[in-house]
Enzyme design. Structure first.
Site, PDB file in Angstrom:
ATOM      1  N   LEU A   1       8.419  15.399  -2.102  1.00 45.93           N
ATOM      2  CA  LEU A   1       8.790  13.856  -1.953  1.00 45.93           C
ATOM      3  C   LEU A   1       7.590  13.145  -2.052  1.00 45.93           C
ATOM      4  O   LEU A   1       6.455  13.621  -1.172  1.00 45.93           O
ATOM      5  CB  LEU A   1       9.605  13.284  -0.880  1.00 45.93           C
ATOM      6  CG  LEU A   1      10.975  13.808  -1.084  1.00 45.93           C
ATOM      7  CD1 LEU A   1      11.514  15.385  -0.954  1.00 45.93           C
ATOM      8  CD2 LEU A   1      11.818  13.198   0.342  1.00 45.93           C
ATOM      9  N   CYS A   2       7.273  11.953  -2.338  1.00 47.27           N
ATOM     10  CA  CYS A   2       6.115  11.208  -2.218  1.00 47.27           C
ATOM     11  C   CYS A   2       5.000  11.570  -2.868  1.00 47.27           C
ATOM     12  O   CYS A   2       4.677  11.920  -3.912  1.00 47.27           O
ATOM     13  CB  CYS A   2       6.227  10.614  -0.815  1.00 47.27           C
ATOM     14  SG  CYS A   2       5.267   9.542  -0.139  1.00 47.27           S
ATOM     15  N   ILE A   3       4.077  11.704  -1.972  1.00 41.50           N
ATOM     16  CA  ILE A   3       2.524  12.153  -2.371  1.00 41.50           C
ATOM     17  C   ILE A   3       2.548  13.800  -2.480  1.00 41.50           C
ATOM     18  O   ILE A   3       1.555  14.245  -3.154  1.00 41.50           O
ATOM     19  CB  ILE A   3       1.582  11.846  -1.441  1.00 41.50           C
ATOM     20  CG1 ILE A   3      -0.021  12.114  -1.816  1.00 41.50           C
ATOM     21  CG2 ILE A   3       1.390  12.492   0.029  1.00 41.50           C
ATOM     22  CD1 ILE A   3      -0.270  11.261  -3.358  1.00 41.50           C
TER      23      ILE A   3
ATOM     24  N   THR B   1      10.281  13.417  -6.334  1.00 37.89           N
ATOM     25  CA  THR B   1      10.980  12.105  -6.459  1.00 37.89           C
ATOM     26  C   THR B   1       9.659  11.251  -5.639  1.00 37.89           C
ATOM     27  O   THR B   1       9.123  11.719  -4.614  1.00 37.89           O
ATOM     28  CB  THR B   1      12.254  12.046  -5.644  1.00 37.89           C
ATOM     29  OG1 THR B   1      12.843  10.740  -5.843  1.00 37.89           O
ATOM     30  CG2 THR B   1      12.094  12.482  -4.251  1.00 37.89           C
TER      31      THR B   1
END
Length: 215
Positions: free
Chosen positions: A134-136, A188
């Site tokens: 997720l994210c970074i 995501t």
């Protein structure tokens, strides 16, 4: 019942694991009828940030000890992770992924990845088990694997750095996921976009659902 390992990078968006992403990932796992075990590297975090002011603080904190706040104390050292014991591995985001699990926030595509993190990712993939990020956190996967299709949302600078590593980046919006079926990697964007907590829940749930589908 699938058993998922969740890799945390501390506690707090600016110097550790993003708490909303971590908690909502664990909630999605549980609601899908699966179980989770939290892991974190037993190491000092890169630095400590005052989350009210954004200022760096003159103190040291341990990544695993901080991550245990999210895990309610039920956490294991990442050095003890064995891919054979779990069905999948998921990495929530937060700057800890780019400061503690790796040095991506400082060094970009020239970053290094913590040895235990790299080993966990490689043994999981070698075992043919899915990985969610997720994210970074997809940037960590990009550095370790160099050949996966991922997303961090729409940030052109970060996307460019990921593509420099040989990966494919696909732009996404809230709640979207990118599935690299061959590599069994699901990503995501979450808070890499200007998101609210409901949108984070959508992304975490979609990522967890597809990771479970790939088992």
């Amino acid at each position: 019942m699938a058993k998922i390992a969740v890799l945390l990078s501390g506690c707090g968006v600016f110097d550790g694991a993003e708490i909303h992403e971590a908690v909502l990932t664990m909630l999605a796992i549980q609601r899908a009828g699966s179980t989770y075990q939290c892991f974190a590297p037993d190491m000092d975090q890169y630095h400590v940030i005052n989350h009210m002011t954004g200022d760096e603080m003159d103190e040291k904190r341990n990544v695993m000890v901080e991550a245990s706040r999210i895990a309610r104390g039920d956490i294991k050292a990442l050095s003890d992770y064995k891919a054979a014991d779990y069905d999948a591995l998921i990495l929530p985001g937060g700057f800890g992924a780019a400061k503690n699990l790796s040095t991506f926030a400082i060094d970009g595509p020239n970053c290094t990845v913590n040895a235990d993190v790299e080993a966990a990712l490689k043994t999981t993939r070698s075992a043919g088990k899915p990985i969610g990020a997720l994210c970074i956190s997809p940037a960590v996967l990009a550095k370790v694997f160099g050949d996966v299709n991922v997303t961090i949302g729409q940030d052109e600078g970060v996307a460019g750095a990921i593509e420099t590593l040989g990966c494919t980046h696909t732009c996404t919006d809230h709640g979207d996921i990118i599935i690299d079926a061959a590599a069994k990697v699901v990503t995501t964007p979450c808070y890499m976009l200007d998101a609210n907590i409901a949108q984070i829940a959508d992304g975490a749930e979609a990522c967890v659902k597809e990771v479970l589908n790939l088992i």
